[in-house]
Design an enzyme around this catalytic site. Structure first.
Site, mmCIF file in Angstrom:
data_model
loop_
_atom_site.group_PDB
_atom_site.id
_atom_site.type_symbol
_atom_site.label_atom_id
_atom_site.label_comp_id
_atom_site.label_asym_id
_atom_site.label_seq_id
_atom_site.Cartn_x
_atom_site.Cartn_y
_atom_site.Cartn_z
ATOM 1 N N ASP A 162 -99.357 62.556 -102.981
ATOM 2 C CA ASP A 162 -99.566 62.952 -101.576
ATOM 3 C C ASP A 162 -100.414 64.230 -101.548
ATOM 4 O O ASP A 162 -100.135 65.168 -102.293
ATOM 5 C CB ASP A 162 -98.232 63.298 -100.884
ATOM 6 N N GLU A 190 -100.513 66.591 -99.305
ATOM 7 C CA GLU A 190 -99.831 67.795 -98.836
ATOM 8 C C GLU A 190 -98.859 68.371 -99.856
ATOM 9 O O GLU A 190 -98.462 69.521 -99.761
ATOM 10 C CB GLU A 190 -99.156 67.552 -97.488
ATOM 11 N N LYS A 230 -90.669 45.960 -113.934
ATOM 12 C CA LYS A 230 -92.097 46.295 -114.036
ATOM 13 C C LYS A 230 -92.297 47.817 -114.094
ATOM 14 O O LYS A 230 -91.893 48.533 -113.183
ATOM 15 C CB LYS A 230 -92.862 45.725 -112.832
ATOM 16 N N PRO A 266 -96.063 50.673 -111.979
ATOM 17 C CA PRO A 266 -96.136 51.699 -110.921
ATOM 18 C C PRO A 266 -95.656 53.068 -111.427
ATOM 19 O O PRO A 266 -96.269 54.097 -111.114
ATOM 20 C CB PRO A 266 -95.204 51.167 -109.830
ATOM 21 N N LEU A 267 -94.617 53.077 -112.234
ATOM 22 C CA LEU A 267 -94.115 54.341 -112.786
ATOM 23 C C LEU A 267 -95.182 54.981 -113.687
ATOM 24 O O LEU A 267 -95.438 56.190 -113.611
ATOM 25 C CB LEU A 267 -92.824 54.098 -113.580
ATOM 26 N N CYS A 276 -69.775 67.153 -80.555
ATOM 27 C CA CYS A 276 -70.836 67.872 -79.842
ATOM 28 C C CYS A 276 -71.180 67.180 -78.516
ATOM 29 O O CYS A 276 -70.429 67.309 -77.564
ATOM 30 C CB CYS A 276 -72.043 68.086 -80.741
ATOM 31 N N GLY A 292 -70.737 64.275 -77.909
ATOM 32 C CA GLY A 292 -69.557 63.428 -77.723
ATOM 33 C C GLY A 292 -68.445 64.167 -76.988
ATOM 34 O O GLY A 292 -67.740 63.586 -76.164
ATOM 35 N N GLN A 337 -69.015 66.832 -74.993
ATOM 36 C CA GLN A 337 -69.525 67.135 -73.649
ATOM 37 C C GLN A 337 -69.401 65.913 -72.739
ATOM 38 O O GLN A 337 -68.999 66.027 -71.571
ATOM 39 C CB GLN A 337 -70.981 67.606 -73.751
ATOM 40 N N HIS A 374 -69.725 70.906 -85.245
ATOM 41 C CA HIS A 374 -69.961 69.739 -86.110
ATOM 42 C C HIS A 374 -69.097 69.833 -87.370
ATOM 43 O O HIS A 374 -69.509 70.446 -88.349
ATOM 44 C CB HIS A 374 -71.434 69.696 -86.534
ATOM 45 N N GLU A 381 -68.571 67.665 -89.546
ATOM 46 C CA GLU A 381 -69.087 66.862 -90.670
ATOM 47 C C GLU A 381 -69.810 67.688 -91.736
ATOM 48 O O GLU A 381 -69.826 67.332 -92.908
ATOM 49 C CB GLU A 381 -70.012 65.747 -90.152
HETATM 50 N N1 GLN Z 1 -77.409 67.992 -76.298
HETATM 51 C C1 GLN Z 1 -76.212 68.769 -76.396
HETATM 52 C C2 GLN Z 1 -76.497 70.261 -76.413
HETATM 53 O O1 GLN Z 1 -77.597 70.664 -76.690
HETATM 54 C C3 GLN Z 1 -75.416 68.369 -77.622
HETATM 55 C C4 GLN Z 1 -76.074 68.680 -78.922
HETATM 56 C C5 GLN Z 1 -75.503 67.943 -80.095
HETATM 57 O O2 GLN Z 1 -74.836 66.928 -79.950
HETATM 58 N N2 GLN Z 1 -75.818 68.401 -81.298
HETATM 59 O O3 GLN Z 1 -75.644 71.051 -76.142
#
Ligand code: GLN
Length: 546
Positions: free
Chosen positions: A149, A151, A188, A191-192, A382, A384, A386, A508, A510
């Site tokens: 690439d 860049e 194959k 390519p490598l 988040c 979710g 709201q 979040h 996660e």
């Molecule tokens: N859009 C919403 C906000 O900005 C939720 C953001 C999100 O889910 N990460 O507050």
């Protein structure tokens, strides 16, 4: 000990799982007691991943210090159980921005500012800064994109120079695809070979080859690769397809990659300790009892958009020894055909995913109504959270037309509104509420029972919040605000006390889940899903209001 640098380049195709390979190499070195960290280089011109569509690049991974970074940093954090700061994601945008700013300040003292040496010096400075600040034994540097690439060239040039300057401290690992021809079943290697030729053209001779192949490479294929790439045969390894990414460190270790790297770098060869990891992988496989987790959002066609959530579910499932069956639910479909919401009847738990903008929002709200009314375990993250607030306002508190001002600036009931600190910000890049914030949990709530503590820190990425004007009415109608930001009156978690499991977070969770330290919220959700499926009372019934 001086820091060692291992560059990982990719050949033939992108999307080979180079990030997972990098994280796995890190894991087997860390298992030997070395202090390992990792950097991701992204050759695009964006300053960070924050403004990019998840359809193109997958999830934006948020670091503790508020970086909006490439999802590979998530793999590094999960495999190595570390927290990497945002400057571990280097983009061309950042590099050029610094160079140009320096030029405008007259710092180059009349010189012609050029790709070599000025841009390459800035790249090296940013890599070496990690060594200076954190003093790790080993830094892995994953070069995004594919060799060849345009860049990516300045980064490869910087890597080449580093090898010249510190020959015994720099190692090159090249990860490339070795496909199987479907007609003959043959592996194959051409390519490598071409991608290594491309690397050598820019002055880099790889020390190690990792072939990404559907099956383990036989001796003669490895010999061929060795001959044509000028890499000894015992430095040709395979990362063949496996059913879980968490096995990759184990298959690389089995082939002797860890030993080969430490010897090559002149480090003390130590025995790896991977017992915990092996046990984790086994518990992933042990889970036989399936639970259906529905993931509702708008980017569900590219599963990488929510990769940290998927991994967090797997970590929690391993702890509980259950098998999560993830089912993607496009809320735009529900929007077009509301009767489709009844599909959620098959769900043992529903997650309404983070997101932005208007698309699919009414579908999400409809999904939330359905799970609330039908006592289906629910986690909102988040957006979710709201939208769960919007749903509650409309359908329980009877505030007709309630909405978030992100979607409807003229709503009569703006239950979700822009936060005060975001009101006057015009630019989009890096301007949200980002990264770690301290949070206080209200005693006696489900949130409290889940965490077992009242003080937590979690990562954020949002502009909007529950509007303080509606705290009173929503609380009166039964919505529980179970966690608050410690510095401003901002809702961080909501829950419903008379529901089987209905919890949502402004933050979040996660991003902080780890294979061996699953996040309590995901463990709680999966526990609820399992119990619900087996007709047991809610695991949180001791907290619930009767
Ligand atoms: N859009 C919403 C906000 O900005 C939720 C953001 C999100 O889910 N990460 O507050």
């Amino acid at each position: 000990m001086t820091t060692k640098y291992i560059f990982i380049t990719g050949g033939v195709l992108s999307g080979l799982g180079k990030g997972i390979t990098t994280a796995s190499i890190g894991k087997i070195l860390q298992a030997r007691g070395y202090h390992v960290t990792a950097i991701k280089i992204d050759p695009y011109l964006n300053m960070d991943a924050g403004t990019m569509n998840p359809f193109q690049h997958g999830e934006v991974f948020v670091t503790f210090d508020g970086g909006e970074t490439d999802l590979d940093l998530g793999h590094y954090e999960r495999f190595l159980d570390v927290e990497v700061p945002k400057y571990h994601n280097i983009t061309s945008g950042q590099v050029y921005y610094t160079v140009i700013r320096r030029e405008r300040k007259g710092k180059y003292l009349g010189q012609t500012v050029q790709l070599i040496p000025h841009v390459t010096e800035e790249i090296k400075r940013r890599i070496i800064l990690v060594a200076k600040r954190e003093k790790p034994d080993i830094i892995l540097i994953e070069v995004g994109g594919t060799v060849g690439d345009y860049e990516g060239l300045p980064f490869l040039e910087a890597a080449r120079q580093m090898k010249l300057e510190m020959p015994s401290d720099v190692l090159f690992v090249h990860v490339a695809l070795v496909p199987v021809l479907s007609t003959t079943g043959e592996l194959k290697t051409k390519p490598l070979q071409h991608s290594v030729a491309e690397l050598r053209r820019v002055g880099i001779q790889p020390d190690i080859i990792i072939a990404r192949a559907p099956k383990p490479l036989d001796e003669s294929t490895r010999r061929k690769i060795s001959l044509f790439t000028n890499v000894p045969i015992n430095a040709v390894f395979t990362s063949h397809d496996v059913d879980t990414i968490y096995k990759v460190p184990l298959i690389l270790e089995e082939q002797g990659l860890g030993r080969y790297i430490v010897t090559k770098l002149g480090l003390e060869p130590r025995e790896p300790r991977l017992d915990d990891w092996v046990a984790f992988v086994r518990s992933l496989e042990d889970g036989k009892d399936e639970v259906n987790i529905y993931m509702c959002g708008k980017y569900v066609k590219l599963h990488d958009s929510y990769i940290s959530i998927v991994e967090a579910i797997k970590h929690a499932a391993a702890k509980l020894r259950i098998k999560p069956n993830i089912i993607w639910c496009d809320t735009e479909e529900i929007e077009k055909e509301p009767s489709k919401v009844t599909e959620l009847n098959n769900a043992d738990a529903v997650i309404v995913l983070p997101g932005f903008g208007a698309r699919g929002v009414e579908g999400k709200i409809e999904a939330i109504r359905y799970v609330r009314e039908n006592n289906i375990p629910f986690l909102g993250i988040c957006y979710g959270m709201q939208l769960a607030t919007v749903e509650f306002a409309r359908n329980v508190a009877n505030l007709k037309g309630a909405h978030t001002t992100e979607v409807d600036p003229n709503t009569p009931y703006p239950v979700i509104d822009i936060t005060p600190e975001e009101k006057d910000i015009k630019e989009l890049g890096g301007t949200m509420i980002l990264g770690n914030r301290r949070i206080n949990i209200v005693k006696g709530t489900i949130a409290h029972a889940i965490y077992g503590t009242t003080e937590i820190v979690e990562r954020h990425r949002h502009r909007y919040e529950v509007n303080p004007k509606f705290f009173k009415i929503l609380t009166e109608k039964g919505l529980v605000f179970s966690a608050w930001r410690s510095d401003v009156p901002r809702v961080e978690m909501i829950e419903l006390p008379n529901h089987y499991f209905f919890v949502a977070t402004q933050f979040h969770p996660e991003f902080r889940s780890r294979p061996l330290r699953p996040h309590p919220i995901f463990v709680a959700l999966l526990n609820a899903a399992y119990s619900k499926k087996h007709g047991l009372p809610s695991p949180w019934s001791h907290v619930l209001v009767k």
